[in-house]
Motif scaffolding. Structure first.
Motif, PDB file in Angstrom:
ATOM      1  N   GLU A 157      31.556 -14.623  30.236  1.00 26.49           N
ATOM      2  CA  GLU A 157      31.494 -13.627  31.313  1.00 26.49           C
ATOM      3  C   GLU A 157      32.836 -13.581  32.028  1.00 26.49           C
ATOM      4  OE1 GLU A 157      31.644 -12.976  35.489  1.00 26.49           O
ATOM      5  OE2 GLU A 157      30.953 -14.965  34.860  1.00 26.49           O
ATOM      6  N   GLN A 158      33.316 -12.377  32.240  1.00 24.70           N
ATOM      7  CA  GLN A 158      34.582 -12.192  32.955  1.00 24.70           C
ATOM      8  C   GLN A 158      34.431 -11.038  33.925  1.00 24.70           C
ATOM      9  OE1 GLN A 158      37.961 -11.884  30.352  1.00 24.70           O
ATOM     10  NE2 GLN A 158      39.350 -11.249  31.967  1.00 24.70           N
ATOM     11  N   ASN A 159      34.560 -11.338  35.211  1.00 24.81           N
ATOM     12  CA  ASN A 159      34.401 -10.330  36.265  1.00 24.81           C
ATOM     13  C   ASN A 159      33.067  -9.606  36.163  1.00 24.81           C
ATOM     14  OD1 ASN A 159      37.008 -10.870  37.302  1.00 24.81           O
ATOM     15  ND2 ASN A 159      37.918  -9.510  35.769  1.00 24.81           N
ATOM     16  N   GLY A 160      32.026 -10.371  35.813  1.00 28.01           N
ATOM     17  CA  GLY A 160      30.684  -9.810  35.745  1.00 28.01           C
ATOM     18  C   GLY A 160      30.380  -9.056  34.471  1.00 28.01           C
ATOM     19  N   VAL A 161      31.320  -8.986  33.527  1.00 33.84           N
ATOM     20  CA  VAL A 161      31.131  -8.268  32.268  1.00 33.84           C
ATOM     21  C   VAL A 161      30.933  -9.283  31.134  1.00 33.84           C
ATOM     22  CG1 VAL A 161      32.158  -6.662  30.607  1.00 33.84           C
ATOM     23  CG2 VAL A 161      32.484  -6.312  33.065  1.00 33.84           C
ATOM     24  N   ILE A 162      30.002  -8.996  30.225  1.00 34.11           N
ATOM     25  CA  ILE A 162      29.672  -9.902  29.135  1.00 34.11           C
ATOM     26  C   ILE A 162      30.581  -9.628  27.936  1.00 34.11           C
ATOM     27  CG2 ILE A 162      27.854 -10.647  27.547  1.00 34.11           C
ATOM     28  CD1 ILE A 162      25.893  -9.353  29.693  1.00 34.11           C
ATOM     29  N   TYR A 163      31.211 -10.682  27.426  1.00 34.09           N
ATOM     30  CA  TYR A 163      32.013 -10.599  26.206  1.00 34.09           C
ATOM     31  C   TYR A 163      31.329 -11.420  25.117  1.00 34.09           C
ATOM     32  CZ  TYR A 163      35.768  -8.328  28.767  1.00 34.09           C
ATOM     33  OH  TYR A 163      36.501  -7.430  29.505  1.00 34.09           O
ATOM     34  N   VAL A 164      31.262 -10.854  23.932  1.00 30.51           N
ATOM     35  CA  VAL A 164      30.565 -11.482  22.816  1.00 30.51           C
ATOM     36  C   VAL A 164      31.552 -11.753  21.689  1.00 30.51           C
ATOM     37  CG1 VAL A 164      28.715 -11.208  21.111  1.00 30.51           C
ATOM     38  CG2 VAL A 164      28.442 -10.257  23.413  1.00 30.51           C
ATOM     39  N   THR A 165      31.485 -12.951  21.125  1.00 32.18           N
ATOM     40  CA  THR A 165      32.299 -13.302  19.968  1.00 32.18           C
ATOM     41  C   THR A 165      31.383 -13.517  18.772  1.00 32.18           C
ATOM     42  OG1 THR A 165      33.965 -14.381  21.364  1.00 32.18           O
ATOM     43  CG2 THR A 165      33.986 -14.926  19.018  1.00 32.18           C
ATOM     44  N   THR A 166      31.550 -12.681  17.765  1.00 30.62           N
ATOM     45  CA  THR A 166      30.754 -12.762  16.548  1.00 30.62           C
ATOM     46  C   THR A 166      31.523 -12.084  15.421  1.00 30.62           C
ATOM     47  OG1 THR A 166      28.662 -12.159  15.490  1.00 30.62           O
ATOM     48  CG2 THR A 166      29.512 -10.625  17.138  1.00 30.62           C
TER      49      THR A 166
ATOM     50  N   TYR B 203      25.703 -12.644  33.977  1.00 31.32           N
ATOM     51  CA  TYR B 203      26.384 -13.927  34.159  1.00 31.32           C
ATOM     52  C   TYR B 203      25.645 -14.987  33.363  1.00 31.32           C
ATOM     53  CZ  TYR B 203      22.643 -15.037  37.483  1.00 31.32           C
ATOM     54  OH  TYR B 203      21.421 -15.275  38.059  1.00 31.32           O
ATOM     55  N   ILE B 204      26.274 -16.115  33.133  1.00 29.38           N
ATOM     56  CA  ILE B 204      25.688 -17.209  32.372  1.00 29.38           C
ATOM     57  C   ILE B 204      25.336 -18.327  33.349  1.00 29.38           C
ATOM     58  CG2 ILE B 204      26.061 -18.867  30.493  1.00 29.38           C
ATOM     59  CD1 ILE B 204      28.255 -16.833  29.496  1.00 29.38           C
ATOM     60  N   ASP B 205      24.063 -18.745  33.345  1.00 35.91           N
ATOM     61  CA  ASP B 205      23.666 -19.778  34.300  1.00 35.91           C
ATOM     62  C   ASP B 205      24.085 -21.167  33.809  1.00 35.91           C
ATOM     63  OD1 ASP B 205      21.770 -20.769  32.501  1.00 35.91           O
ATOM     64  OD2 ASP B 205      20.034 -20.034  33.602  1.00 35.91           O
ATOM     65  N   SER B 206      23.776 -22.191  34.590  1.00 37.91           N
ATOM     66  CA  SER B 206      24.256 -23.537  34.297  1.00 37.91           C
ATOM     67  C   SER B 206      23.681 -24.120  33.010  1.00 37.91           C
ATOM     68  CB  SER B 206      23.916 -24.467  35.471  1.00 37.91           C
ATOM     69  OG  SER B 206      22.511 -24.462  35.704  1.00 37.91           O
ATOM     70  N   ASP B 207      22.572 -23.552  32.517  1.00 40.55           N
ATOM     71  CA  ASP B 207      21.967 -24.028  31.279  1.00 40.55           C
ATOM     72  C   ASP B 207      22.351 -23.189  30.063  1.00 40.55           C
ATOM     73  OD1 ASP B 207      20.541 -26.166  32.489  1.00 40.55           O
ATOM     74  OD2 ASP B 207      19.058 -24.724  33.227  1.00 40.55           O
ATOM     75  N   GLY B 208      23.279 -22.243  30.265  1.00 39.19           N
ATOM     76  CA  GLY B 208      23.751 -21.431  29.145  1.00 39.19           C
ATOM     77  C   GLY B 208      22.923 -20.200  28.864  1.00 39.19           C
ATOM     78  N   TYR B 209      21.987 -19.855  29.767  1.00 42.34           N
ATOM     79  CA  TYR B 209      21.180 -18.646  29.597  1.00 42.34           C
ATOM     80  C   TYR B 209      21.925 -17.438  30.173  1.00 42.34           C
ATOM     81  CZ  TYR B 209      17.049 -21.370  28.293  1.00 42.34           C
ATOM     82  OH  TYR B 209      16.158 -22.198  27.650  1.00 42.34           O
TER      83      TYR B 209
END
Length: 431
Positions: A290-299, A317-323
């Motif tokens: 997550e960068q500035n509230g935007v989700i980036y995906v690597t695949t 955003y990504i929480d502390s457990d990776g969700y």
């Protein structure tokens, strides 16, 4: 092994195994493979000849214009076998747009690495062509089938056009595993229930819009269902509880994906209930940031022409457990006189209200505040709209009140099973 080679293998080893059931018609793996080989070029829809690539190889796009699910599937597989770049058109696309699409493809060309094309759902504008290699699906099938518990014994029910990327990917993924796909052209949920019971369906693949229709019409338990696989549209606790009542043996699996990027994250129903708003953790080999509230995906399982790390401008955003906690697409916000209202959050709130079965919000222009919004709702039996509006006025500040709430018997859906907000806007403007 290619998709066609896989089907040939099933034809050789289990020719009489049922691959596809469409209403009363059943097709074995042998019949499906033979239909691909025996199809003649005169039966195909429209070919766009883009000349040749630099190495002399063919560069032809096959635009498939068929409403029949079987014809869509067989023509798509035939094109894959013959080296055409197949693309199934949405049934709702008129002739003028298909001609326009052909001009776009002719002008822009197709990446040499493309084996087939897919179309965006078109919920926010004209459907756009995207290009994929076969390996971007094929090499991920075992991973997704493992997560979704799909194998040779699977009987999966789904409803929708093969032109919808989610449907086509799931269908080919199930055939890759040697399972059976059950579908129908009928929009009647009672027909879906009949097929589920007749063929002992153990998987359902559907977006929440279709699941809401199912629970509204199902008056008995569907004990054969072990898994419900659903895309990450607006989900709510009430729907989950209703599904648990009619499918007491099922495990719910929610996924988040994009036509450009394939499957991204997933979670079980229990995980969703523990973290309402999540769309889960990444599929194996997929990474999210997550960068500035935007989700980036690597695949590496993405469409052609984009980098391995990419964003479709979804927010979260990504929480502390990776969700991954999903907040909708960037721009999915109403600016009401400077006050920002998240459309997904407001739809989720309205969906949670007792008496509301389905909801969809459209943005409208407002002479004073710039933007406002209208809520279309489908109410449960005996619910009163006036009391629901009264509750909203009590619980939310006035700036968050819909300009109006309109009751309708059913939300219009696109062929991709998503709410057709363009049609809702047409209805509002005409009203």
């Amino acid at each position: 092994m290619t998709i066609i080679e896989r089907l040939q293998q099933y034809k050789d080893l289990e020719a009489h195994k049922i691959a596809l059931i469409v209403d009363e018609e059943q097709y074995t793996y042998g019949q499906l493979y033979d239909a691909i080989l025996s199809m003649e070029s005169k039966n195909i829809s429209k070919i766009i000849d883009l000349g040749q690539f630099n190495d002399g190889s063919k560069n032809k796009v096959l635009l498939i214009q068929r409403s029949s699910f079987v014809e869509q599937l067989v023509q798509w597989l035939w094109g894959l076998n013959k080296g055409y770049i197949s693309m199934v058109c949405h049934n709702e696309m008129d002739g003028a747009y298909i001609d326009e699409l052909a001009r776009i493809i002719s002008f822009e060309g197709v990446p040499k690495s493309a084996d087939f094309g897919v179309l965006t759902s078109g919920t926010t504008g004209r459907p756009k062509p995207l290009w994929r290699s076969e390996s971007s699906w094929r090499e991920f099938f075992d991973t997704q089938n493992n997560i979704f518990h799909i194998n040779k014994d699977t009987n999966i029910f789904l409803h929708g056009s093969f032109s919808f990327t989610g449907v086509s990917n799931m269908v080919i993924g199930v055939l890759w595993s040697g399972g059976t796909v059950i579908t129908t052209s009928s929009l009647r949920p009672n027909r879906w229930i009949q097929l589920i019971e007749t063929y002992h369906v153990d998987h359902i693949y559907a977006l929440p819009t279709k699941l809401r229709l199912l629970v509204r019409h199902c008056k008995r338990k569907l004990d054969s269902i072990n898994y419900i696989i659903a895309g990450s549209q607006v989900l709510d606790r009430q729907l989950m509880k209703q599904l648990e009542l009619i499918c007491p043996n099922m495990e719910f699996i929610l996924y988040y994906g994009a036509s450009e990027l394939n499957y991204i994250t997933y979670c079980t129903g229990k995980e969703w209930l523990d973290r309402e708003g999540t769309v889960g953790r990444p599929f194996p080999t997929v990474k999210i940031a997550e960068q500035n509230g935007v989700i980036y995906v690597t695949t590496k399982y993405h469409i052609e022409g984009i980098p391995d790390t990419y964003t479709v401008n979804d927010c979260g955003y990504i929480d502390s457990d990776g969700y991954l906690m999903f907040n909708g697409r960037r721009g999915d916000v109403i600016n009401k006189g400077g006050y920002k209202i998240s459309i997904p959050e407001m739809e989720l709130y309205l969906q949670s209200l007792q008496g509301i079965s389905e909801v969809a919000i459209i943005t409208i222009n407002d002479d004073i505040r710039g933007e406002d919004f209208v809520a279309y709702v489908v109410l449960e039996d005996n619910a009163e709209l006036s009391k629901i509006i009264e509750r909203i006025h009590h619980e939310r500040s006035s700036v968050e009140w819909p300009k109006t709430m309109l009751q309708i018997p059913m939300l219009p859906l696109t062929e991709c099973s998503k709410v057709d907000k363009r049609k809702l806007k047409e209805w509002y403007n005409k009203g």
